[in-house]
Design an enzyme around this catalytic site. Structure first.
Site, PDB file in Angstrom:
ATOM      1  N   PRO A 193     -17.126 -16.661 -11.774  1.00 13.85           N
ATOM      2  CA  PRO A 193     -18.527 -16.887 -10.743  1.00 13.85           C
ATOM      3  C   PRO A 193     -17.868 -16.836  -9.536  1.00 13.85           C
ATOM      4  O   PRO A 193     -18.666 -16.792  -8.426  1.00 13.85           O
ATOM      5  CB  PRO A 193     -18.889 -18.439 -11.380  1.00 13.85           C
ATOM      6  N   ASN A 196     -15.212 -12.365  -5.690  1.00 14.75           N
ATOM      7  CA  ASN A 196     -16.129 -11.685  -4.749  1.00 14.75           C
ATOM      8  C   ASN A 196     -15.330 -10.249  -4.224  1.00 14.75           C
ATOM      9  O   ASN A 196     -15.176  -9.970  -3.087  1.00 14.75           O
ATOM     10  CB  ASN A 196     -16.658 -12.455  -3.561  1.00 14.75           C
ATOM     11  N   HIS A 414      -0.770   7.028   5.375  1.00 18.43           N
ATOM     12  CA  HIS A 414      -1.638   6.130   4.421  1.00 18.43           C
ATOM     13  C   HIS A 414      -2.611   7.085   3.549  1.00 18.43           C
ATOM     14  O   HIS A 414      -3.176   8.060   4.066  1.00 18.43           O
ATOM     15  CB  HIS A 414      -2.565   5.024   5.352  1.00 18.43           C
ATOM     16  N   HIS A 415      -2.498   6.805   2.238  1.00 20.56           N
ATOM     17  CA  HIS A 415      -3.428   7.382   1.469  1.00 20.56           C
ATOM     18  C   HIS A 415      -4.385   6.445   0.727  1.00 20.56           C
ATOM     19  O   HIS A 415      -3.989   5.756  -0.289  1.00 20.56           O
ATOM     20  CB  HIS A 415      -3.019   8.231   0.152  1.00 20.56           C
ATOM     21  N   GLU A 416      -5.576   6.251   1.151  1.00 19.06           N
ATOM     22  CA  GLU A 416      -6.456   5.559   0.488  1.00 19.06           C
ATOM     23  C   GLU A 416      -7.394   6.185  -0.532  1.00 19.06           C
ATOM     24  O   GLU A 416      -8.334   7.297  -0.082  1.00 19.06           O
ATOM     25  CB  GLU A 416      -7.689   4.558   1.544  1.00 19.06           C
ATOM     26  N   HIS A 484      -1.078  -0.078  -3.140  1.00 17.67           N
ATOM     27  CA  HIS A 484      -1.854  -1.296  -3.130  1.00 17.67           C
ATOM     28  C   HIS A 484      -2.893  -1.173  -4.166  1.00 17.67           C
ATOM     29  O   HIS A 484      -3.064  -0.097  -4.550  1.00 17.67           O
ATOM     30  CB  HIS A 484      -2.352  -1.526  -1.686  1.00 17.67           C
ATOM     31  N   GLU A 485      -3.461  -2.255  -4.559  1.00 18.30           N
ATOM     32  CA  GLU A 485      -4.267  -2.327  -5.697  1.00 18.30           C
ATOM     33  C   GLU A 485      -3.656  -1.483  -6.960  1.00 18.30           C
ATOM     34  O   GLU A 485      -4.347  -0.497  -7.507  1.00 18.30           O
ATOM     35  CB  GLU A 485      -5.740  -1.673  -5.574  1.00 18.30           C
ATOM     36  N   GLU A 503       1.623  -4.027  -3.588  1.00 16.66           N
ATOM     37  CA  GLU A 503       0.870  -5.102  -3.190  1.00 16.66           C
ATOM     38  C   GLU A 503       0.892  -6.020  -4.689  1.00 16.66           C
ATOM     39  O   GLU A 503       1.673  -6.689  -4.839  1.00 16.66           O
ATOM     40  CB  GLU A 503      -0.344  -5.062  -2.875  1.00 16.66           C
ATOM     41  N   GLU A 509      -4.487 -10.488   4.218  1.00 18.43           N
ATOM     42  CA  GLU A 509      -5.707 -10.236   4.779  1.00 18.43           C
ATOM     43  C   GLU A 509      -6.842 -11.195   4.240  1.00 18.43           C
ATOM     44  O   GLU A 509      -7.870 -11.090   5.027  1.00 18.43           O
ATOM     45  CB  GLU A 509      -5.871  -8.745   4.336  1.00 18.43           C
TER      46      GLU A 509
END
Length: 705
Positions: A193, A196, A414-416, A484-485, A503, A509
């Site tokens: 719960p 987020n 950067h590659h998102e 990252h992720e 990461e 952040e």
């Protein structure tokens, strides 16, 4: 449980030797760790571990639940090969140290079904002075070719109710705050719960690894895995009643199995670090040693560096990743013009290049440079949204890269991917080729959002292969990857040294935009003894404007300024971000001097003191200069730290520039209070420092001419 295992020892030892087993145990080189192996009278394999004659792991069984085939759990006979002793030293191309000792005793147990299919599976144990690693080998065989693993059942049954530092066994993300409880009190589902996050899935009461435990008598344990290749990530299901863990692999909604392999193959190593104190956990090289040697050879094209970038200003709200969309009548609308907040402009990036060149910072990360940012957040179908070669109209790639080259600064790509894996796969060669054309050798990749194709999770076999294959392909274009992720770090940087950092934790952040108050002061005092044991961390330290008054008055960093400086030594990465805004550094030139001086590539690392979740002090020697740098951080409690400088060279005088918490410093009440002094020291010196609540200490130690 203990009485049952004692009864079993006699019966099972007879069973082992009746099968012709030559040995039933293996010890560490210093003989402090003893791993015993047994077969039950039903042919079930189990092991126990003792450290200095104290039982650490009690009777723990192993096995596999298979799909479309009988399970591999019992009915075995066993043959144990003669133990093998290894004592070697290998060199890190970059890292916390130059020379790594790899010393262990190895034993191989060959299990074979006594009847029926006579299927085979081997276990290989490597026992070091600081822990144990073991894995399964599935040899080539007639009756077991395609292996569909529904679950791996590896047990780690403990002998006391350890104090445990843990995050939930989330299949999709590691960005949770750590809990500190007894093992018996772990409740991973209590996180559900409170989440987020962009993606999260916590299916059971399990923890992610590394998970670190502290015993009543000072024994420290950390459970993890090494060399995660073509396999699902492992969480550990918690048995709160009997005090143990059992492996629980990350699955997929698209298949009934969790791992699909074809024999022959090997699993990742299951690892247990065992030390008498907290500092030795960080000093351990168990995880990286259990990986295969370097397969890439020389990667001199990669240079460890500090870097700045248009990243933090986006989290503060000063600028944005996207270029030209506006909210009109509650809908994102393409207005055909820029909204004036785009961060990755030619002019803005040049400003960061100038600052980096002036301050001994080797790189600039540019996020939001490529088209597609307007379309991905909140959109279900993200395939095809991003491309990785087309810049926005206000970002001149030729001009920026040429300017950076003139200034001696590298542009970090950067590659998102937005977790749209098929789009990224199709464009990787083109994207990496563009980087090679412009002389870019580092990419920060991101995988924010639910994985596409639907039904896959960030830590399952599908994504393990995505991450690893992307990095292996990148090496062909002389590109190093900071993911990252990501999937967890498992020491693959030894095998593929272009896997430089990642990461895989709750980062800086969260201080800028989390509604829960951000990361507490204790956060990195836990991370140093948990997540950092797995490998380098891209945490983005160095925030000087701690209160965010200019942009986000409701948020802040929950540390002192001295703590932020200390992180450049405490939290290891070969690429360290100088994360704050240029104007915030220019307004504070005195503490900026430490960031200018501090190294990123080390020949030696010494963990001077520390306790999990409380504090840690680390000293590192820079490879190129021979200078030392020291960082110490504490949790929400003020404390005194005594530093013994006996790690310094003999007969050498050093100039030590000390950045310490001021007399009235406090992470919340007065975070910017910092004292800076310069003194002369030698290896004979000892000095006591006071760390403020949430505070830190950073020292630059340079040889005097």
């Amino acid at each position: 449980m203990k009485n049952q295992s004692l009864i079993a020892l006699f019966i099972i030892s007879l069973s082992l030797f009746s099968c012709g087993v030559a040995s039933s145990k293996v010890t560490s080189p210093d003989e402090n760790i003893v791993v015993n192996f047994y077969l039950s009278n039903e042919g079930q394999f189990f092991y126990t571990i003792k450290y200095k004659e104290k039982s650490i792991i009690d009777t723990s069984f192993v096995g596999f639940k298979l799909l479309d085939a009988p399970d591999l759990e019992k009915g075995f006979i066993a043959r144990v090969k003669k133990p093998n002793k290894v004592d070697e030293t290998w060199q890190m191309l970059w890292g916390e140290q130059e020379n790594v000792v790899n010393k262990y005793n190895e034993i191989r147990i060959e299990l074979e079904e006594k009847e029926n299919l006579k299927r085979k599976v081997n276990l290989v144990f490597k026992v070091y002075n600081d822990g144990v690693g073991f894995r399964y080998e599935f040899p080539k065989q007639e009756n077991l070719k395609e292996v569909l693993i529904a679950e791996e059942n590896t047990e780690f049954n403990l002998t006391e109710d350890y104090k445990t530092f843990w995050i939930p066994g989330d299949w999709d993300i590691y960005e949770h705050l750590y809990s500190t409880t007894k093992l018996s009190e772990i409740d991973a589902e209590s996180y559900i719960p409170k989440t987020n996050l962009a993606q999260t899935y916590i299916p059971e009461n399990a923890v992610n690894t590394p998970v670190t435990l502290v015993g009543k008598n000072g024994i420290h344990l950390s459970f993890h895995e090494a060399s995660l290749v073509d396999y699902a990530g492992m969480t550990l299901k918690v048995d709160t009643k009997n005090l143990g863990f059992k492996s629980s692999l990350v699955g997929s909604r698209n298949t009934a199995y969790k791992v699909k392999r074809t024999a022959p193959f090997v699993t990742p190593w299951r690892t247990i670090q065992i030390t008498e104190n907290a500092p030795d956990l960080i000093q351990s090289n168990l995880i990286v040693n259990l990986n295969e040697p370097n397969k890439l050879g020389n990667i001199s094209w990669f240079t460890p560096m500090k870097y700045t970038g248009v990243w933090w200003e986006m989290h503060l709200g000063k600028s944005s990743w996207d270029y030209g969309m506006e909210m009109v009548d509650g809908k994102w609308t393409d207005t055909g013009k820029a909204h004036g907040k785009h961060g990755a402009t030619t002019e803005n990036v040049k400003r960061f290049i100038d600052f980096s060149a002036k301050n001994n910072i080797g790189g600039v990360l540019v996020e939001g440079w490529n088209t597609g940012w307007e379309h991905w957040i909140g959109f279900e179908d993200r395939e095809g949204v991003f491309d990785f070669v087309t810049p926005y109209p206000d970002y001149n790639l030729d001009e920026v890269t040429s300017y950076a080259k003139e200034k001696g600064v590298q542009i970090i790509m950067h590659h998102e991917t937005s977790a749209a894996t098929e789009t990224y796969e199709k464009q990787q060669d083109t994207a990496y080729a563009l980087m090679k054309k412009y002389g870019m050798h580092v990419v920060k990749s991101g995988y924010v959002g639910k994985i596409l194709p639907k039904g896959e999770y960030h830590h399952g076999q599908y994504m393990v292969n995505q991450y690893n294959n992307a990095a292996i392909k990148a090496a062909k274009y002389e590109v190093a990857v900071n993911a990252h992720e990501p999937i967890k770090a498992t020491g693959l940087r030894r095998t593929y040294p272009n896997i430089i950092s990642r990461e895989g934790l709750r980062g800086q952040e969260f201080n800028a935009w989390a509604s829960d108050g951000g990361n507490p002061p204790e956060h990195l005092s836990i991370v140093a003894f948990t997540r950092m044991l797995a490998g380098p961390i891209d945490f983005t330290p160095g925030i000087f404007n701690i209160k965010f008054d200019e942009y986000k008055k409701e948020n802040q960093v929950n540390t002192t300024l001295a703590h932020q400086l200390a992180l450049y030594v405490v939290v290891y990465s070969p690429v360290q971000m100088v994360a704050d805004l240029v104007e915030h550094y220019e307004a504070n030139p005195a503490p900026l001097e430490f960031i200018k001086d501090v190294g990123v590539d080390w020949s030696k690392t010494k963990i001077l003191n520390g306790e999990v979740g409380d504090f840690v002090t680390i000293a590192r020697k820079e490879r190129k200069t021979g200078n030392w740098f020291l960082g110490s951080i504490t949790d929400e409690n003020s404390r005194e730290i005594t530093i013994n400088f006996d790690f310094l060279d003999e007969n050498t005088s050093y100039e030590a520039k000390i950045y310490k918490d001021g007399k009235n410093a406090h992470w919340n009440d007065n975070p910017l209070d910092i004292d800076i002094e310069t003194v002369e020291i030698t290896k004979k010196d000892k000095q006591t420092f006071t760390l403020a609540a949430g505070g830190g200490l950073a020292i630059s130690i340079q040889k005097k001419d």
